[in-house]
Scaffold this active site. Structure first.
Site, PDB file in Angstrom:
ATOM      1  N   HIS A 410      -5.239  10.298  -3.962  1.00 56.86           N
ATOM      2  CA  HIS A 410      -4.847   9.166  -3.074  1.00 56.86           C
ATOM      3  C   HIS A 410      -3.164   8.835  -3.380  1.00 56.86           C
ATOM      4  O   HIS A 410      -2.778   8.056  -2.618  1.00 56.86           O
ATOM      5  CB  HIS A 410      -5.515   7.888  -3.172  1.00 56.86           C
ATOM      6  N   ASP A 414      -2.936   9.663   2.306  1.00 58.08           N
ATOM      7  CA  ASP A 414      -3.611   8.593   2.747  1.00 58.08           C
ATOM      8  C   ASP A 414      -4.822   8.806   3.384  1.00 58.08           C
ATOM      9  O   ASP A 414      -5.073   9.912   3.667  1.00 58.08           O
ATOM     10  CB  ASP A 414      -2.582   7.757   3.513  1.00 58.08           C
TER      11      ASP A 414
END
Length: 440
Positions: A410, A414
């Site tokens: 992450h 995204d």
């Protein structure tokens, strides 16, 4: 008076004969000692020249990042003949197994390390005597000398001693072995065993024993890398379902033709590799990596394919997969898989990699969350295909469904990019014709 002289002369002759016998015994003993000493000297000279001719082989360079390993096994032992470039030993490292080969033909004369020893690059490993099959070892020289000594012993016979015969027969009379065999048979009769069984103490139910096995270097390195990934990456996993009907139909139609023309089996891995390569071009962040405070975007796709081996999971790399078709990918995966199972992978085969595919479905896995192979940013997990009821055009139908998982970092991707990537892979697999229309 005359009788005294005769007695004195007889005594003198007896004394002289006794001294002559002693001199003969001493001479024989000295002769035997000289021959033994000469034999030992010749053996020492042979052994010395034998070692002087031998060449010492050292632990070879394995890689820039590897300085030591564990000597896993010796393929040859002292006295064995070897050909040039024939494997003599195997050294286990945290990444690959390194074969140590003979630099030339000859015979192994000395091993300088034991199995399971830790050996360093440049350390003396074994000694080899050059030659076609090697020269005769020292023990054969001893066999030539011993008969001469035995012949010397025969020149001075000694009266037979009963104790010597006893020693040769192990101290057992001729009838002894027969009696002992009878006794063994009597002791081994089943009824004796049955009679002793009730007196044995009853065992507690269940086995609570333990077995401790030392982790090999590769397993230790895998454990270290997996934990490092969990600690460093902000891992998140997203799932999707893929209808495998179209791909399975295409595979069924063309697999025999591909096998006949290209001598390779057409599987599902090539389709997923091709689909990922196309999706990675559209979502470049999934093909990127973090180095320090920079993001490195790769213009190429090097696919790491997870392969299970007896020593652990390895990830050989299919390089430049973006420019390969189904058949080319299958050939490369098959070649790397064979090398992995045979323990023949090199560091070059596993170095790099920008994205990983792991197929737990071959073992029956239905769901899973694969771990990112750092410094990569994502990994795709394939699973088993199962028939499921799904809704198609308002109708409930049974379709072969595979659940796929994408674990991503992450810090780089995204959720929007990760889900978009996985949806694109799904669309390519559900309609393989789209892969023909996609631009590289």
């Amino acid at each position: 008076m005359l009788s005294k002289r005769i007695i004195a002369a007889a005594r003198s002759r007896a004394l002289l004969a006794s001294r002559n016998a002693q001199y003969r015994d001493t001479a024989v003993s000295l002769s035997k000692g000289w021959k033994v000493a000469d034999s030992q000297m010749r053996r020492a000279q042979f052994h010395s020249s034998h070692l002087l001719q031998a060449e010492t082989v050292k632990v070879p360079q394995m890689a820039e990042s590897i300085s030591e390993g564990t000597l896993r096994s010796w393929s040859k032992q002292v006295g064995d003949s070897v050909e040039a470039d024939e494997e003599v030993a195997t050294i286990e490292t945290d990444k690959i197994d390194v074969s140590v080969n003979a630099p030339k033909s000859g015979k192994i004369v000395e091993l300088l390390a034991k199995e399971d020893d830790t050996v360093s690059v440049g350390q003396d490993l074994f000694r080899i005597e050059p030659g076609e099959g090697g020269a005769s070892p020292a023990p054969q020289e001893q066999e030539k000398v011993e008969p001469k000594d035995q012949q010397l012993d025969k020149t001075t016979p000694e009266p037979p001693a009963p104790s010597g015969a006893d020693k040769q027969s192990g101290g057992i009379p001729p009838e002894g072995p027969k009696e002992s065999k009878k006794e063994v048979k009597q002791d081994s009769k089943p009824k004796d065993v049955k009679s002793k069984a009730p007196s044995a103490a009853p065992k507690a139910p269940g086995n609570r024993g333990e077995t401790r096995v030392k982790m090999n270097r590769m397993r230790l390195r895998i454990a270290e890398r997996l934990k490092e990934s969990q600690n460093a990456a902000a891992s998140l996993t997203t799932f999707n379902e893929i209808d495998m009907s179209s791909l399975m139909e295409m595979r069924k139609k063309y697999k025999d033709e591909v096998l006949k023309e290209h001598d390779v089996k057409l599987g599902f891995m090539s389709a997923f590799a091709r689909a990922c390569a196309l999706a990675l071009k559209e979502i470049p962040a999934a093909n990127a990596s973090i180095e320090g405070d920079e993001i490195v975007y790769h213009d190429f796709v090097d696919l790491s394919v997870a392969v299970a081996t007896p020593k652990g999971l390895v990830t050989p790399v299919v390089r430049n997969a973006e420019g390969m078709g189904f058949v080319d990918i299958e050939k490369e995966i098959a070649a790397l898989g064979t090398k992995a199972r045979d323990g023949k992978l090199t560091l070059e085969d596993m170095a790099g990699g920008t994205f990983t595919i792991s197929n737990g479905g071959v073992f029956g896995s239905l769901y899973g969350t694969p771990i990112i192979n750092l410094p990569q940013s994502a990994v795709l997990g394939m699973h088993a295909i199962k028939d499921k009821p799904v809704v198609v055009n308002g109708q409930i139908v049974i379709r072969p469904i595979m659940v796929v998982a994408l674990t991503y970092d992450h810090r780089l991707l995204d959720g929007r990019e990760a889900v978009t990537f996985l949806v694109k892979v799904r669309d390519y697999i559900e309609d393989p014709r789209k892969m023909l229309l996609a631009l590289n």
